[in-house]
Design a protein around this motif. Structure first.
Motif, PDB file in Angstrom:
ATOM      1  N   LYS A  65      68.625  29.327  45.348  1.00  0.00           N
ATOM      2  CA  LYS A  65      68.371  30.724  44.987  1.00  0.00           C
ATOM      3  C   LYS A  65      69.243  31.149  43.810  1.00  0.00           C
ATOM      4  O   LYS A  65      68.797  31.864  42.916  1.00  0.00           O
ATOM      5  N   SER A  66      70.496  30.694  43.818  1.00  0.00           N
ATOM      6  CA  SER A  66      71.410  31.024  42.728  1.00  0.00           C
ATOM      7  C   SER A  66      70.901  30.469  41.401  1.00  0.00           C
ATOM      8  O   SER A  66      70.944  31.137  40.368  1.00  0.00           O
ATOM      9  N   ALA A  67      70.399  29.240  41.434  1.00  0.00           N
ATOM     10  CA  ALA A  67      69.868  28.616  40.221  1.00  0.00           C
ATOM     11  C   ALA A  67      68.662  29.390  39.698  1.00  0.00           C
ATOM     12  O   ALA A  67      68.507  29.590  38.492  1.00  0.00           O
ATOM     13  N   LYS A  68      67.815  29.829  40.618  1.00  0.00           N
ATOM     14  CA  LYS A  68      66.629  30.594  40.226  1.00  0.00           C
ATOM     15  C   LYS A  68      67.028  31.929  39.618  1.00  0.00           C
ATOM     16  O   LYS A  68      66.498  32.343  38.577  1.00  0.00           O
ATOM     17  N   VAL A  69      67.980  32.611  40.253  1.00  0.00           N
ATOM     18  CA  VAL A  69      68.463  33.899  39.735  1.00  0.00           C
ATOM     19  C   VAL A  69      69.070  33.714  38.345  1.00  0.00           C
ATOM     20  O   VAL A  69      68.807  34.495  37.426  1.00  0.00           O
TER      21      VAL A  69
ATOM     22  N   ASP B  49      68.853  34.678  32.612  1.00  0.00           N
ATOM     23  CA  ASP B  49      68.957  34.222  31.224  1.00  0.00           C
ATOM     24  C   ASP B  49      67.654  34.476  30.472  1.00  0.00           C
ATOM     25  O   ASP B  49      67.652  34.873  29.306  1.00  0.00           O
ATOM     26  N   SER B  50      66.536  34.223  31.150  1.00  0.00           N
ATOM     27  CA  SER B  50      65.230  34.434  30.532  1.00  0.00           C
ATOM     28  C   SER B  50      65.014  35.904  30.202  1.00  0.00           C
ATOM     29  O   SER B  50      64.538  36.264  29.122  1.00  0.00           O
ATOM     30  N   LYS B  51      65.402  36.775  31.118  1.00  0.00           N
ATOM     31  CA  LYS B  51      65.244  38.214  30.912  1.00  0.00           C
ATOM     32  C   LYS B  51      66.108  38.690  29.755  1.00  0.00           C
ATOM     33  O   LYS B  51      65.676  39.479  28.918  1.00  0.00           O
ATOM     34  N   ALA B  52      67.343  38.187  29.703  1.00  0.00           N
ATOM     35  CA  ALA B  52      68.240  38.560  28.613  1.00  0.00           C
ATOM     36  C   ALA B  52      67.695  38.080  27.271  1.00  0.00           C
ATOM     37  O   ALA B  52      67.765  38.791  26.263  1.00  0.00           O
ATOM     38  N   GLU B  53      67.149  36.866  27.264  1.00  0.00           N
ATOM     39  CA  GLU B  53      66.573  36.313  26.050  1.00  0.00           C
ATOM     40  C   GLU B  53      65.404  37.161  25.569  1.00  0.00           C
ATOM     41  O   GLU B  53      65.276  37.449  24.374  1.00  0.00           O
TER      42      GLU B  53
ATOM     43  N   THR C 154      73.705  43.016  24.035  1.00  0.00           N
ATOM     44  CA  THR C 154      74.960  42.899  24.784  1.00  0.00           C
ATOM     45  C   THR C 154      74.771  43.356  26.225  1.00  0.00           C
ATOM     46  O   THR C 154      75.246  42.716  27.170  1.00  0.00           O
ATOM     47  N   GLU C 155      74.058  44.473  26.396  1.00  0.00           N
ATOM     48  CA  GLU C 155      73.807  44.990  27.741  1.00  0.00           C
ATOM     49  C   GLU C 155      72.950  44.027  28.556  1.00  0.00           C
ATOM     50  O   GLU C 155      73.186  43.824  29.755  1.00  0.00           O
ATOM     51  N   ALA C 156      71.968  43.431  27.914  1.00  0.00           N
ATOM     52  CA  ALA C 156      71.080  42.495  28.616  1.00  0.00           C
ATOM     53  C   ALA C 156      71.856  41.280  29.097  1.00  0.00           C
ATOM     54  O   ALA C 156      71.682  40.812  30.226  1.00  0.00           O
ATOM     55  N   ARG C 157      72.732  40.767  28.248  1.00  0.00           N
ATOM     56  CA  ARG C 157      73.502  39.589  28.629  1.00  0.00           C
ATOM     57  C   ARG C 157      74.559  39.935  29.669  1.00  0.00           C
ATOM     58  O   ARG C 157      74.898  39.105  30.520  1.00  0.00           O
ATOM     59  N   ARG C 158      75.070  41.176  29.627  1.00  0.00           N
ATOM     60  CA  ARG C 158      76.016  41.601  30.655  1.00  0.00           C
ATOM     61  C   ARG C 158      75.320  41.689  32.009  1.00  0.00           C
ATOM     62  O   ARG C 158      75.855  41.257  33.039  1.00  0.00           O
ATOM     63  N   ASP C 159      74.098  42.240  31.998  1.00  0.00           N
ATOM     64  CA  ASP C 159      73.321  42.321  33.240  1.00  0.00           C
ATOM     65  C   ASP C 159      73.035  40.927  33.787  1.00  0.00           C
ATOM     66  O   ASP C 159      73.083  40.693  35.005  1.00  0.00           O
ATOM     67  N   ALA C 160      72.720  39.995  32.885  1.00  0.00           N
ATOM     68  CA  ALA C 160      72.441  38.623  33.304  1.00  0.00           C
ATOM     69  C   ALA C 160      73.688  38.002  33.934  1.00  0.00           C
ATOM     70  O   ALA C 160      73.610  37.311  34.958  1.00  0.00           O
ATOM     71  N   ALA C 161      74.834  38.265  33.325  1.00  0.00           N
ATOM     72  CA  ALA C 161      76.083  37.715  33.844  1.00  0.00           C
ATOM     73  C   ALA C 161      76.386  38.268  35.237  1.00  0.00           C
ATOM     74  O   ALA C 161      76.855  37.545  36.128  1.00  0.00           O
ATOM     75  N   GLU C 162      76.097  39.555  35.450  1.00  0.00           N
ATOM     76  CA  GLU C 162      76.324  40.165  36.754  1.00  0.00           C
ATOM     77  C   GLU C 162      75.403  39.568  37.810  1.00  0.00           C
ATOM     78  O   GLU C 162      75.822  39.308  38.947  1.00  0.00           O
ATOM     79  N   ASP C 163      74.142  39.360  37.428  1.00  0.00           N
ATOM     80  CA  ASP C 163      73.183  38.767  38.373  1.00  0.00           C
ATOM     81  C   ASP C 163      73.628  37.368  38.777  1.00  0.00           C
ATOM     82  O   ASP C 163      73.566  36.984  39.947  1.00  0.00           O
ATOM     83  N   LYS C 164      74.085  36.597  37.795  1.00  0.00           N
ATOM     84  CA  LYS C 164      74.521  35.232  38.076  1.00  0.00           C
ATOM     85  C   LYS C 164      75.805  35.216  38.903  1.00  0.00           C
ATOM     86  O   LYS C 164      75.988  34.374  39.779  1.00  0.00           O
ATOM     87  N   SER C 165      76.678  36.190  38.636  1.00  0.00           N
ATOM     88  CA  SER C 165      77.922  36.282  39.405  1.00  0.00           C
ATOM     89  C   SER C 165      77.625  36.568  40.868  1.00  0.00           C
ATOM     90  O   SER C 165      78.225  35.972  41.772  1.00  0.00           O
TER      91      SER C 165
END
Length: 204
Positions: free
Chosen positions: A121-125, A130-134, A160-171
């Motif tokens: 699940k973590s890998a999928k998230v 990353d795809s969403k941020a891209e 920047t906001e998109a990549r921050r959101d992606a980082a939070e989701d992955k965290s």
């Protein structure tokens, strides 16, 4: 302990990021021919899976279905190049890798299986984040290219906001995996494990 290869999902999704821009649009005839080939290949693969039993059959079926799903998404990306079809391809690859990984987790039991599922699940998230941020970054850059310097500034902010959101989701996803691994312990050892997991993921 068995683990799901997170890099596998990230790799297969990242490979799709630029396909829409690279591939020349297919003709309708080529598109239909490609669709027929993918369907035929899926039927053949499914027949092969039917000769198996148990979880081996489930894994085989998940792989066969995934190959069809990704194949059709790739075909669509070639037929109608663009961010929409490229995004759908990235999602198809992430979903396929997840579906296969989940079936492989069924070969395990207890905490090992729980951890395997969490990692899948973590890998999928992570892949989808990353795809969403891209996608957001590309959309922002495209808008900026079509307008002004102010738009470029806005694009950088949105990226920047998109990549921050992606980082939070992955965290969050990584924390879920780490916390699940702590279930293999008890008492003080488990509490210490959870505290370390929180520390590494900046959880309160």
């Amino acid at each position: 302990m068995h683990t799901v290869n997170i890099k596998m999902i990230v790799l297969v999704t990242s490979m799709a990021w630029n396909l829409g821009a690279i591939a020349a649009p297919l003709s309708k005839a080529d598109y239909q021919a490609g669709h027929d080939r993918i369907t035929a290949a899926h039927n053949t693969a499914t027949e092969g899976c039917n000769s198996m039993s148990g979880n081996a059959r489930d894994i085989c079926t998940a792989e066969a279905d995934g190959q069809k799903r990704v194949g059709l998404a790739e075909l669509e990306a070639d037929y109608k190049p663009g961010e929409k079809s490229s995004a759908q391809l990235r999602v198809a690859k992430a979903d396929t890798a997840y579906a296969v990984a989940i079936q492989r987790c069924d070969d395990l039991a207890g905490n090992a299986k729980d951890v395997c599922v969490k990692e899948a699940k973590s890998a999928k998230v992570s892949a989808k984040a990353d795809s969403k941020a891209e996608a957001k970054t590309r959309a922002a850059d495209k808008t900026a290219d079509e307008t002004s310097a102010a738009a470029h500034k806005k694009a950088r902010k949105e990226s920047t906001e998109a990549r921050r959101d992606a980082a939070e989701d992955k965290s969050d996803a990584n924390y879920a995996v780490a916390k699940e691994k702590c279930d293999a312990y008890s008492g003080v050892a488990k509490d210490t494990c959870i505290d370390k997991a929180k520390l590494h993921s900046s959880k309160p």
